[in-house]
Design a protein around this motif. Sequence first.
Motif, PDB file in Angstrom:
ATOM      1  N   ALA A  15      41.277  30.331  38.589  1.00 40.82           N
ATOM      2  CA  ALA A  15      40.204  31.305  38.834  1.00 40.82           C
ATOM      3  C   ALA A  15      40.570  32.713  38.376  1.00 40.82           C
ATOM      4  O   ALA A  15      39.742  33.615  38.463  1.00 40.82           O
ATOM      5  N   SER A  16      41.789  32.929  37.876  1.00 41.24           N
ATOM      6  CA  SER A  16      42.192  34.311  37.541  1.00 41.24           C
ATOM      7  C   SER A  16      41.660  34.768  36.188  1.00 41.24           C
ATOM      8  O   SER A  16      41.761  35.954  35.875  1.00 41.24           O
ATOM      9  N   ALA A  21      37.220  32.009  36.341  1.00 42.71           N
ATOM     10  CA  ALA A  21      36.663  33.245  36.903  1.00 42.71           C
ATOM     11  C   ALA A  21      35.141  33.251  36.733  1.00 42.71           C
ATOM     12  O   ALA A  21      34.406  33.727  37.607  1.00 42.71           O
ATOM     13  N   THR A  22      34.672  32.701  35.630  1.00 39.93           N
ATOM     14  CA  THR A  22      33.222  32.659  35.383  1.00 39.93           C
ATOM     15  C   THR A  22      32.547  31.695  36.361  1.00 39.93           C
ATOM     16  O   THR A  22      31.455  31.986  36.872  1.00 39.93           O
ATOM     17  N   ARG A  43      45.057  39.461  40.072  1.00 44.97           N
ATOM     18  CA  ARG A  43      43.767  39.117  39.447  1.00 44.97           C
ATOM     19  C   ARG A  43      42.835  38.435  40.453  1.00 44.97           C
ATOM     20  O   ARG A  43      41.645  38.728  40.514  1.00 44.97           O
ATOM     21  N   LEU A  44      43.405  37.489  41.219  1.00 47.76           N
ATOM     22  CA  LEU A  44      42.578  36.760  42.195  1.00 47.76           C
ATOM     23  C   LEU A  44      42.030  37.725  43.236  1.00 47.76           C
ATOM     24  O   LEU A  44      40.864  37.648  43.630  1.00 47.76           O
ATOM     25  N   ARG A  45      42.894  38.654  43.670  1.00 51.55           N
ATOM     26  CA  ARG A  45      42.485  39.596  44.718  1.00 51.55           C
ATOM     27  C   ARG A  45      41.337  40.488  44.215  1.00 51.55           C
ATOM     28  O   ARG A  45      40.337  40.687  44.907  1.00 51.55           O
ATOM     29  N   PHE A  62      44.389  32.200  47.069  1.00 49.21           N
ATOM     30  CA  PHE A  62      45.464  31.236  47.317  1.00 49.21           C
ATOM     31  C   PHE A  62      46.334  31.113  46.067  1.00 49.21           C
ATOM     32  O   PHE A  62      46.107  30.243  45.218  1.00 49.21           O
ATOM     33  N   PRO A  63      47.350  32.012  45.916  1.00 52.25           N
ATOM     34  CA  PRO A  63      48.208  31.940  44.732  1.00 52.25           C
ATOM     35  C   PRO A  63      49.059  30.665  44.748  1.00 52.25           C
ATOM     36  O   PRO A  63      49.644  30.346  45.782  1.00 52.25           O
ATOM     37  N   ALA A  64      49.095  29.950  43.626  1.00 51.78           N
ATOM     38  CA  ALA A  64      49.922  28.735  43.543  1.00 51.78           C
ATOM     39  C   ALA A  64      50.176  28.400  42.079  1.00 51.78           C
ATOM     40  O   ALA A  64      49.326  28.636  41.227  1.00 51.78           O
ATOM     41  N   ASP A  65      51.367  27.858  41.834  1.00 54.34           N
ATOM     42  CA  ASP A  65      51.721  27.405  40.489  1.00 54.34           C
ATOM     43  C   ASP A  65      51.543  25.891  40.429  1.00 54.34           C
ATOM     44  O   ASP A  65      52.311  25.133  41.039  1.00 54.34           O
ATOM     45  N   LEU A  66      50.534  25.446  39.703  1.00 58.25           N
ATOM     46  CA  LEU A  66      50.191  24.018  39.673  1.00 58.25           C
ATOM     47  C   LEU A  66      51.052  23.225  38.697  1.00 58.25           C
ATOM     48  O   LEU A  66      50.846  22.026  38.523  1.00 58.25           O
TER      49      LEU A  66
END
Length: 263
Positions: A15-16, A21-22, A43-45, A62-66
């Motif tokens: 989503a960043s 994001a769109t 960016r998310l914030r 919810f920051p996470a490295d997938l």
Amino acid sequence: MIVQPSSGTALITGASSGLGATFAYHLAALKYDLVLVARREDRLRNLGDRLSQRYGVRTEIFPADLSSDAGIIQVEERIRARNDLTLLVNDAGFGGGGPYFRADIIRGADMIHVHVVATARLTRAVLPQMTERRRGAVINLGSVAAFYVLPGSVLYGSTKAWVVAFSRGLAHELKGTGVRIQALCPGFTHTEFHDAPEFEKMKDTSIPGFLWMPADKVIEKSLRALARGKTVYIPGLRNKILASLPRIPFAGPIIRRIARRHE
Ligand SMILES: NC(=O)c1ccc[n+]([C@@H]2O[C@H](COP(=O)([O-])OP(=O)(O)OC[C@H]3O[C@@H](n4cnc5c(N)ncnc54)[C@H](OP(=O)(O)O)[C@@H]3O)[C@@H](O)[C@H]2O)c1
């Protein structure tokens, strides 16, 4: 006018920026509360704050490295704990890599994690709550590349082909449950995806302007197709033609020659 598939809460990975994001903008405009997932927390914030102010929706960052099991498990646990999701968008992804026999295998394994393992696990985590409520949808980001044999992007094309096959199978399993699945397969779309150094040649020269689609248009079309219940969705006539080219005899070698120019 966007057709509303069903409102509620949507979790969007990637989503960043770009398509993720769109999606967040369009879904906030439809009054979805949002859970925004990616690595870049700032960016998310920013996005979450803007959408809350503009549309009055609740946003969770919810920051996470997938690309890591730990990151995927954190998101899985959040999905189960919230137990209120009506839409999951598995959007996070990246391209490039170059010829596989020379490719960085760690980056390759990361791609498999982000495109395949995260998509499979997050979908599995969300389905019980959706099937129990008999309401919900999952959108998985495939690509027109899923339909191609692409030298220089073998892992990208094959992970996206997996996304399409996974979504097709799942859509059959979920018939009659009230839960919809979409494999969204865009073509060239203006996002940050092609900012990676390996796409320099492609951006500047060889892809004609008419083949590019704005991210807004991709998302509008995807949400309309979701409302119609389309499982494998390729947005726009040009992308549909692009996706069908590999089935035309003699087109394969020409496409592969063009792809090699970008290696
Ligand atoms: N643009 C195109 O032409 C095109 C065409 C067909 C399909 N797609 C697909 O569309 C999806 C979105 O791409 P985009 O075009 O919007 O590109 P983008 O602008 O580069 O966005 C990619 C998103 O994925 C996230 N991401 C990447 N690696 C991640 C990781 N390890 N953990 C968590 N999040 C990660 C990024 O966030 P962070 O960097 O903050 O983590 C970013 O939010 C991808 O799956 C891509 O394959 C794109």
